[in-house]
Motif scaffolding. Structure first.
Motif, mmCIF file in Angstrom:
data_model
loop_
_atom_site.group_PDB
_atom_site.id
_atom_site.type_symbol
_atom_site.label_atom_id
_atom_site.label_comp_id
_atom_site.label_asym_id
_atom_site.label_seq_id
_atom_site.Cartn_x
_atom_site.Cartn_y
_atom_site.Cartn_z
ATOM 1 N N LEU A 4 0.801 -1.222 0.000
ATOM 2 C CA LEU A 4 0.000 0.000 0.000
ATOM 3 C C LEU A 4 0.833 1.272 0.000
ATOM 4 C CD1 LEU A 4 -2.759 -1.012 2.581
ATOM 5 C CD2 LEU A 4 -2.882 -1.085 0.095
ATOM 6 N N GLY A 5 2.138 1.138 0.154
ATOM 7 C CA GLY A 5 2.998 2.303 0.189
ATOM 8 C C GLY A 5 2.824 3.161 1.427
ATOM 9 N N LEU A 6 2.260 2.572 2.508
ATOM 10 C CA LEU A 6 2.029 3.366 3.717
ATOM 11 C C LEU A 6 3.346 3.734 4.381
ATOM 12 C CD1 LEU A 6 -1.024 1.655 5.481
ATOM 13 C CD2 LEU A 6 -0.986 3.665 4.001
ATOM 14 N N ARG A 7 3.490 4.993 4.665
ATOM 15 C CA ARG A 7 4.706 5.494 5.313
ATOM 16 C C ARG A 7 4.316 6.687 6.165
ATOM 17 N NH1 ARG A 7 10.329 5.333 4.174
ATOM 18 N NH2 ARG A 7 11.428 7.171 4.943
ATOM 19 N N GLY A 8 4.817 6.742 7.394
ATOM 20 C CA GLY A 8 4.485 7.837 8.290
ATOM 21 C C GLY A 8 5.703 8.640 8.667
ATOM 22 N N SER A 9 5.539 9.457 9.680
ATOM 23 C CA SER A 9 6.646 10.243 10.223
ATOM 24 C C SER A 9 6.373 10.440 11.700
ATOM 25 C CB SER A 9 6.766 11.595 9.505
ATOM 26 O OG SER A 9 5.565 12.348 9.660
ATOM 27 N N ALA A 10 7.394 10.816 12.437
ATOM 28 C CA ALA A 10 7.251 10.984 13.881
ATOM 29 C C ALA A 10 8.235 12.036 14.372
ATOM 30 C CB ALA A 10 7.492 9.661 14.599
ATOM 31 N N VAL B 119 2.643 2.016 11.669
ATOM 32 C CA VAL B 119 2.953 3.235 10.905
ATOM 33 C C VAL B 119 2.622 4.446 11.770
ATOM 34 C CG1 VAL B 119 2.448 4.557 8.823
ATOM 35 C CG2 VAL B 119 2.488 2.047 8.731
ATOM 36 N N PRO B 120 3.612 5.315 12.057
ATOM 37 C CA PRO B 120 3.382 6.424 12.997
ATOM 38 C C PRO B 120 2.733 7.630 12.347
ATOM 39 C CG PRO B 120 5.656 6.443 12.284
ATOM 40 C CD PRO B 120 5.025 5.242 11.626
ATOM 41 N N SER B 121 2.122 8.465 13.192
ATOM 42 C CA SER B 121 1.621 9.766 12.765
ATOM 43 C C SER B 121 2.669 10.823 13.098
ATOM 44 C CB SER B 121 0.298 10.084 13.466
ATOM 45 O OG SER B 121 0.453 9.978 14.872
ATOM 46 N N GLU B 122 2.604 11.958 12.449
ATOM 47 C CA GLU B 122 3.709 12.913 12.477
ATOM 48 C C GLU B 122 3.996 13.507 13.848
ATOM 49 O OE1 GLU B 122 1.261 16.898 10.997
ATOM 50 O OE2 GLU B 122 2.462 15.759 9.588
ATOM 51 N N ASP B 123 3.030 13.543 14.744
ATOM 52 C CA ASP B 123 3.273 14.163 16.047
ATOM 53 C C ASP B 123 3.595 13.140 17.132
ATOM 54 O OD1 ASP B 123 0.766 13.047 16.024
ATOM 55 O OD2 ASP B 123 -0.183 14.639 17.183
ATOM 56 N N ALA B 124 3.842 11.887 16.727
ATOM 57 C CA ALA B 124 4.001 10.807 17.695
ATOM 58 C C ALA B 124 5.465 10.532 18.020
ATOM 59 C CB ALA B 124 3.352 9.530 17.170
#
Length: 453
Positions: free
Chosen positions: A31-37, A77-82
């Motif tokens: 699915l190409g899922l990629r997050g940021s933290a 997969v993390p969310s950006e503020d995590a």
């Protein structure tokens, strides 16, 4: 924040942001899922896990627990503020007691290590959800992972007698332990198993083992149609033989892997059923004979594997099915649903019809004895319109499974990939209770937010 986390967890335990290995899980492949933290923290022990959770809870910072990242539901997969909280350095056996058939292991110990250490002691740890060298026990518990042998031995929860976890607002919870029977209070161990990191962070687990089977055997049956194959599966249930695993591979997946099968595949074969028996020598001989007789009815051919070499070859072939299917067009969107085993044939027809409606090539394989289908919608890499069509097809697949009395996930979990679809299965009352449990254990909603919803 980085400075404070380093004081809590250690200078070498904190990385600013989320480097690529911590920004995604196995859903990146499909699915190409990629997050940021904001940060990635790798505490060296459970106490520093507790301190990090306490700091995050005090400062309203979301926490994304992470094991080996082998999940297919986007749960890691993390969310950006995590803050990503990786358990990889919690990799010790606190206790290994072969004479009592048990061990106490930390969350970062790999599945392969647990399996190997048990086997060296003449014992079996049955759960084998795949990616054994990468997957970690904490993640297996968090997702209540299954695998082929779940048909006989059950999913991970069955092998957990207790656990240690850090819960809100940064406290240590210990449930169960070495005791094998405990009906005191609510089943908090079971509640945390399968919670996907949304209720707390598992730091160690008490596991139970059983004696290692003396031997095993596998019987493969090839059929002209899925209907014939599903009739053979029903015959296995009626035979009295006890399979450790009962698997299927449909026409599309079989075509992709037939050349690599460690025996001749008959012309016209469009469905494969694979049954495994294990136990004592006499027991395996009896069960394998009964399984062979059940699978022979209506089969084009049956193949029996009893030697270690033949069994290992079959295991390697089975592990290669997913990659071979991916190679057909270069990419796929994979899904996981479960139905009552007597509805398996109907669910296979539904899956093919759903794919065709969306212009997608479809194939599947999975755990026939559990009615657990792994359905893949195939597409070329980078084809975003087809990927969107595959996601719509997956939603229809979930609805079809529920209509047939099944579940929207048999073993991969909900994560973020199936967010918003719990209501299909749980209904309004179930959703209300689900939310109430989350609110009670995580009142700020900081543990793996957006997952398991």
């Amino acid at each position: 924040m980085i400075a404070q986390l380093r004081r809590i967890a250690g200078d070498d335990a904190v990385i600013e942001g989320a480097p690529a290995p911590y920004a995604s899980d196995a859903t990146q492949e499909t699915l190409g899922l990629r997050g940021s933290a904001r940060a990635t923290v790798r505490p060296p022990d459970a106490e520093r896990v507790r301190r990090v959770v306490a700091w995050c809870y005090d400062h309203d910072v979301p926490i994304v627990p992470r094991g080996g990242g082998t999940g297919f539901a986007g749960g890691a997969v993390p969310s950006e503020d995590a803050v990503v909280l990786s358990l990889e350095r919690l990799d010790r056996f606190r206790e290994l007691e072969p004479a009592a058939w048990r061990a106490h292991v930390e969350a970062g110990v790999s599945t392969a290590t647990v399996t190997r250490r048990a086997r060296e002691s003449g014992l079996l740890f049955p759960p084998n959800p795949g990616a054994a060298e990468q997957s970690q026990i904490g993640g297996n518990v968090a997702t209540n992972a299954g695998g082929p042998r779940a048909f006989k031995y059950g999913v991970t929860r069955r092998w957990v007698t207790g656990l240690e976890a850090v819960v809100a607002p940064g406290e240590v919870l210990r449930t169960g332990g070495a005791v094998r029977k405990d009906v005191t209070g609510y089943d908090l161990t079971g509640l945390l198993c399968g919670s996907e990191g949304t209720l707390g962070v598992v730091t160690s687990v008490w596991l139970r083992f059983v004696p290692l089977p003396e031997r095993s055997a596998q019987v493969a049956g090839f059929y002209e149609s899925a209907a014939d194959g599903c009739a053979a599966i029903a015959a296995v249930f009626a035979s009295g033989g006890q399979p450790a695993a009962l698997e299927y591979v449909d026409a599309g997946a079989l075509a992709a892997t037939a050349a690599a099968f460690p025996a001749a595949v008959p012309a016209g074969a469009r469905f494969l059923v694979l049954a495994e028996a294990d136990g004592r020598d006499a027991e395996v001989a009896s069960d394998a004979a009964e399984l062979g007789e059940a699978l022979a009815a209506g089969a084009l051919l049956t193949h029996v594997a009893t030697t270690r070499g033949d069994l290992d070859a079959l295991a390697r072939w089975r592990e290669g099915v997913s990659g071979a299917v991916t190679g057909l067009l270069g990419a796929k969107v994979s899904d996981d649903v479960a139905v009552p085993v007597e509805r398996l044939a109907e669910m296979l027809e539904r899956a093919d019809a759903i794919g065709a409606r969306h212009g997608l090539r479809t194939c599947s394989w999975g755990h026939a004895g559990d009615g657990n289908l792994h359905v893949s919608f195939l597409l070329p890499p980078g084809d975003l319109p087809l990927r969107a069509a595959a996601m719509r097809a997956s939603h229809e697949l979930h609805a079809a499974a529920v209509e047939l009395g099944g579940a929207i996930s048999g073993e991969h979990g909900i994560g973020s990939v199936k967010r918003g679809e719990l209501g299909l299965q749980l209904g309004d009352v179930g959703l209300r209770l689900h939310a109430a449990v989350k609110q009670a254990l995580d009142p700020k909603g900081l543990f793996n937010p957006g997952k398991k919803q």
